[in-house]
Design an enzyme around this catalytic site. Structure first.
Site, PDB file in Angstrom:
ATOM      1  N   HIS A   1       0.617  -1.161  -0.257  1.00  0.00           N
ATOM      2  CA  HIS A   1       0.158  -0.344  -0.139  1.00  0.00           C
ATOM      3  C   HIS A   1       0.715   1.638   0.121  1.00  0.00           C
ATOM      4  O   HIS A   1       0.473   2.149  -0.524  1.00  0.00           O
ATOM      5  CB  HIS A   1      -0.905  -0.223   1.164  1.00  0.00           C
ATOM      6  N   GLU A   2       1.861   1.391   1.396  1.00  0.00           N
ATOM      7  CA  GLU A   2       3.058   2.726   0.739  1.00  0.00           C
ATOM      8  C   GLU A   2       3.341   3.239   0.218  1.00  0.00           C
ATOM      9  O   GLU A   2       3.916   3.809  -0.783  1.00  0.00           O
ATOM     10  CB  GLU A   2       3.225   2.259   2.247  1.00  0.00           C
TER      11      GLU A   2
ATOM     12  N   HIS B   1       1.801   4.981  -2.372  1.00  0.00           N
ATOM     13  CA  HIS B   1       2.240   6.245  -2.202  1.00  0.00           C
ATOM     14  C   HIS B   1       3.466   6.634  -3.189  1.00  0.00           C
ATOM     15  O   HIS B   1       3.355   7.888  -3.677  1.00  0.00           O
ATOM     16  CB  HIS B   1       1.528   6.333  -0.766  1.00  0.00           C
TER      17      HIS B   1
ATOM     18  N   GLU C   1      -5.071   7.996  -2.785  1.00  0.00           N
ATOM     19  CA  GLU C   1      -4.877   6.550  -2.662  1.00  0.00           C
ATOM     20  C   GLU C   1      -5.230   5.059  -3.510  1.00  0.00           C
ATOM     21  O   GLU C   1      -5.134   4.580  -3.981  1.00  0.00           O
ATOM     22  CB  GLU C   1      -6.411   6.911  -2.022  1.00  0.00           C
TER      23      GLU C   1
HETATM   24 ZN   LIG Z   1      -3.106   5.265   1.313  1.00  0.00          ZN
END
Ligand SMILES: [Zn+2]
Length: 493
Positions: A249-250, A253, A279
């Site tokens: 997830h990160e 980003h 996101e």
């Molecule tokens: Zn996030």
């Protein structure tokens, strides 16, 4: 603009440090340091001469890129100028009281202790919304901070349709993909997990010479500059999921942050146009890539060789089903890829009603519980499992939640377009190669930064704006195959 971006970078470093390495006694000192720097940032931003420069620049004939840059800068400055300093101070105070009483209320498992602080935060946010300005819908002014140019009138129907489509899907899939938790009773050496996440970042293509990974209780992406992007992950010694999917997830980003065009560095364009589009990048890597079978066909043998005892007897298919299991939970952060969105739909609807003064704070827990029953299909046992579970409202953040669902919708639309443009995409993923997808995202999303709104960018890439069509098609195809079941027909299509 350079000075402000530099100050923001320093603030970023201090906040990152606060969440990772700050000695425990230094908390109050760091809070004071952050407040001082934030004050300097604010003074510089709202300085009258900066307003003069901006007005003069806007009168000159400029190229589209510079105009876009000034537009982003003006939005931020206008928000800051319009909100009086007394309100900013009152909000900061109400936020600390909010956090403090929210923690007490959680310990006592009693919403009533938090209610007065929440009431105060709502009043101040209404005041702030009126100061910023809106066309009769206060929520728009708050939403604009996280998702510029999105409106309540545009957002709510999309979320309501999503609710209608997802509720029958959850009904059909709850419990259909899984037996007992496959990680139960097993242990995953923390140091080996940490090494695995670093190797994963390298494999995915995160530039570890322009960023780093550390550990924190709540994973996040921060940093000071596109060449200094700081990710964190969380290691749970009895379950590898938080580390694996936290890092994935990160990474999404972080790749976005590293991908801003060098020409935009130290300007307002070196940013995402919205939290929702940011996101979308994390969800794309975490879910659409990271929970796919091709991805684990490559990675699972490696995971197994890192944890031979813990994963003994767990085959690829078992693992893949386990990481995609759909199960109703009252807790948002434990929710699966489908149910998650229902948690957001519920929160957004309640936020709008609170801001409109249609729902009283004292009635909030009951409204939460009955909405949860109607939407997710279960009733929380108490307020900690219900209305007190998230930190967002404790510091008065309203308008943030919907960006999570927007991220899921945008991610699916972007991935569908990438799949059409890149026939090699999934073959590459099966080989543990991500260059084609990374380059495509870099070219179509990352390098544009905050030039244009999120929806304009998605429209330019996919040919259409915000829609749930691609997300629902993705879910139906994936979960149809995983469950081997015919899924109920969509009420809207
Ligand atoms: Zn996030």
């Amino acid at each position: 603009m350079h000075e402000l971006k530099d100050l923001a970078g320093v603030l970023g470093l201090m906040s990152w440090d606060q969440e990772t390495y700050l000695p425990s006694k230094a908390g109050p000192a760091r809070a004071a340091q952050l407040a001082t720097l934030q004050g300097l940032y604010h003074q510089r931003l709202v300085a009258p001469e900066v307003g003069d420069w901006l007005e003069r620049a806007e009168r000159v004939e400029l190229d589209a890129e510079t105009r876009a840059m000034l537009k982003v800068f003006r939005r931020e400055r206008d928000h800051s100028v319009r909100v009086p300093e007394s309100l900013v101070r009152a909000l900061a105070e109400a936020q600390s009281t909010g956090l403090e009483t929210w923690r007490e209320a959680r310990t006592a498992r009693d919403f009533a202790r938090f209610a007065p602080a929440l009431q105060r935060l709502l009043e101040l946010r209404r005041e702030q919304a009126d100061a910023i300005g809106h066309g009769g819908e206060r929520y728009d002014a708050l939403l604009d901070h996280f998702e510029p140019e999105m409106t309540t009138a545009r957002l709510l129907p999309v979320l309501e349709r999503l609710r209608a489509s997802l509720v029958p899907l959850v009904d059909a899939l709850d419990g259909a993909l899984g037996g007992p938790e496959i990680f139960d009773g097993r242990s995953f050496d923390a140091e080996r997990q940490w090494q695995f996440t670093l190797e994963l970042l390298e494999l995915l293509g995160f530039d570890l010479h322009a960023g780093r990974q550390d550990r924190s209780i709540h994973p996040f992406t921060g940093g000071t500059h596109p060449t200094d992007v700081r990710l964190t992950t969380r290691i749970d010694p009895v379950n590898p999921s938080p580390a694996l999917f936290g890092t994935l997830h990160e990474f999404g980003h972080g790749l976005y942050e590293q991908g801003f065009a060098a020409a935009h560095h130290r300007t307002p364009l070196a940013a995402a146009p919205s939290m929702g589009l940011h996101e979308s990048q994390s969800r794309l890597w975490e879910n659409l890539v990271g929970r796919s079978l091709p991805f684990w066909e490559f990675l699972y043998p490696r995971l197994r060789s890192s944890f031979p005892e813990a994963l003994a007897g767990v085959e690829l298919e078992d693992f893949h089903r386990a990481i995609n299991r759909v199960r109703r939970s009252p807790i948002r952060v434990e929710a699966d890829e489908i149910t998650y969105n229902l948690h957001i739909v519920l929160r957004t609807a309640l936020e709008v009603r609170l801001l409109r003064d249609e729902l009283r704070v004292t009635d909030l827990p009951e409204a939460w519980n009955s909405e949860m029953e109607r939407t997710v299909g279960l009733r929380p046992r108490d307020d900690v499992e219900g209305v007190l579970q998230d930190i967002h409202w404790a510091h008065g953040e309203f308008g943030y939640f919907p960006t999570y669902a927007l991220g899921n919708l945008y991610a699916a639309s972007l991935m569908r377009t990438a799949e059409r443009a890149l026939p090699v995409l999934w073959d590459e993923v099966t080989r543990g190669e991500f260059g084609a997808l990374r380059a495509w995202l870099g070219q179509h999303i990352h390098r544009h930064g905050a030039w244009g709104s999120a929806e304009e960018r998605v429209q330019a890439v996919t040919g259409h704006g915000l829609t749930d069509t691609d997300f629902l098609a993705y879910l139906r195809s994936k979960y149809g195959a995983l469950s081997g079941r015919a899924l109920p027909t969509d009420p809207h299509r």
